[in-house]
Design a protein around this motif. Structure first.
Motif, short mmCIF file in Angstrom:
data_model
loop_
_atom_site.label_atom_id
_atom_site.label_comp_id
_atom_site.label_asym_id
_atom_site.label_seq_id
_atom_site.Cartn_x
_atom_site.Cartn_y
_atom_site.Cartn_z
N GLU A 78 0.98 -1.28 0.16
CA GLU A 78 0.14 0.03 -0.04
C GLU A 78 0.69 1.17 -0.12
OE1 GLU A 78 -3.31 2.26 2.74
OE2 GLU A 78 -2.80 0.22 3.29
N THR A 79 0.62 2.17 -0.83
CA THR A 79 1.46 3.41 -0.93
C THR A 79 0.57 4.69 -0.92
OG1 THR A 79 1.19 3.61 -3.40
CG2 THR A 79 3.00 2.14 -2.60
N VAL A 80 1.16 5.54 -0.67
CA VAL A 80 0.53 7.26 -0.94
C VAL A 80 0.73 7.70 -2.18
CG1 VAL A 80 0.66 9.44 0.05
CG2 VAL A 80 0.98 7.50 1.56
N GLY A 81 -0.35 7.68 -3.03
CA GLY A 81 -0.33 8.38 -4.41
C GLY A 81 -0.06 7.23 -5.30
N PHE A 82 -0.51 7.51 -6.66
CA PHE A 82 -0.55 6.47 -7.92
C PHE A 82 0.89 6.27 -8.30
CE2 PHE A 82 -0.41 5.91 -12.29
CZ PHE A 82 -1.54 4.69 -12.38
N LEU A 109 -8.05 1.32 -5.02
CA LEU A 109 -7.66 2.49 -4.36
C LEU A 109 -8.08 2.15 -2.74
CD1 LEU A 109 -7.50 5.52 -4.13
CD2 LEU A 109 -9.73 5.63 -4.49
N GLU A 135 -7.80 3.85 0.46
CA GLU A 135 -8.33 5.28 1.17
C GLU A 135 -7.53 6.34 1.19
OE1 GLU A 135 -6.97 4.43 5.80
OE2 GLU A 135 -8.77 3.30 5.10
N ARG A 136 -8.08 7.45 1.22
CA ARG A 136 -7.58 8.84 1.57
C ARG A 136 -6.12 8.88 0.35
NH1 ARG A 136 -4.89 8.62 6.97
NH2 ARG A 136 -4.34 6.61 5.96
N GLY A 137 -6.59 8.49 -0.98
CA GLY A 137 -5.56 8.69 -1.76
C GLY A 137 -4.41 7.89 -1.96
N ASN A 138 -4.64 6.64 -0.99
CA ASN A 138 -3.75 5.65 -1.01
C ASN A 138 -4.18 4.53 -1.99
OD1 ASN A 138 -2.53 6.84 1.31
ND2 ASN A 138 -2.98 5.24 2.68
N PHE A 139 -3.09 3.84 -2.36
CA PHE A 139 -3.40 2.76 -3.39
C PHE A 139 -2.65 1.36 -2.96
CE2 PHE A 139 -3.87 6.39 -5.89
CZ PHE A 139 -4.65 6.51 -6.84
#
Length: 103
Positions: free
Chosen positions: A9-13, A36, A38-42
């Protein structure tokens, strides 16, 4: 023997894209899920033999952290998921990914 599952899981695309690319290049794994969180995490999930998933997840983490602003929120490897987990979670080999399945 069931295929292991590895997730990142990462922050941002951009970070998840780099992770997914590195994962499928580093190990004999199949990308089975991307979405996706949550909160822009992928999140991205791969399946394959345990050793291959371990290598792939390590490479994915390294690649995601090299992206400008890339941050790995979490990662996890399940070596032998039980059948009910595979039936309920979106980690099964689908017809869409079957052509890329590593045996």
């Amino acid at each position: 023997m069931p295929a292991a599952v590895g997730t990142i899981e990462t922050v941002g695309f951009p970070a998840v894209l780099a992770a997914a690319d590195a994962m499928v290049k580093a190990g004999a794994v199949t990308l089975v899920y991307y979405g996706l969180a949550e909160r822009g995490n992928f999140i991205v999930a791969v399946r394959g033999r345990v050793a291959e998933v371990n290598v792939a997840v390590a490479a994915g983490i390294e690649a995601a952290e090299k992206v400008y602003g890339g941050e790995v929120v979490s990662h996890y490897i399940i070596p032998n998921p039980s059948g009910n987990v595979v039936d309920v979670m979106p980690i099964e080999y689908t017809a869409e990914v079957e052509q890329f399945r590593m045996f």
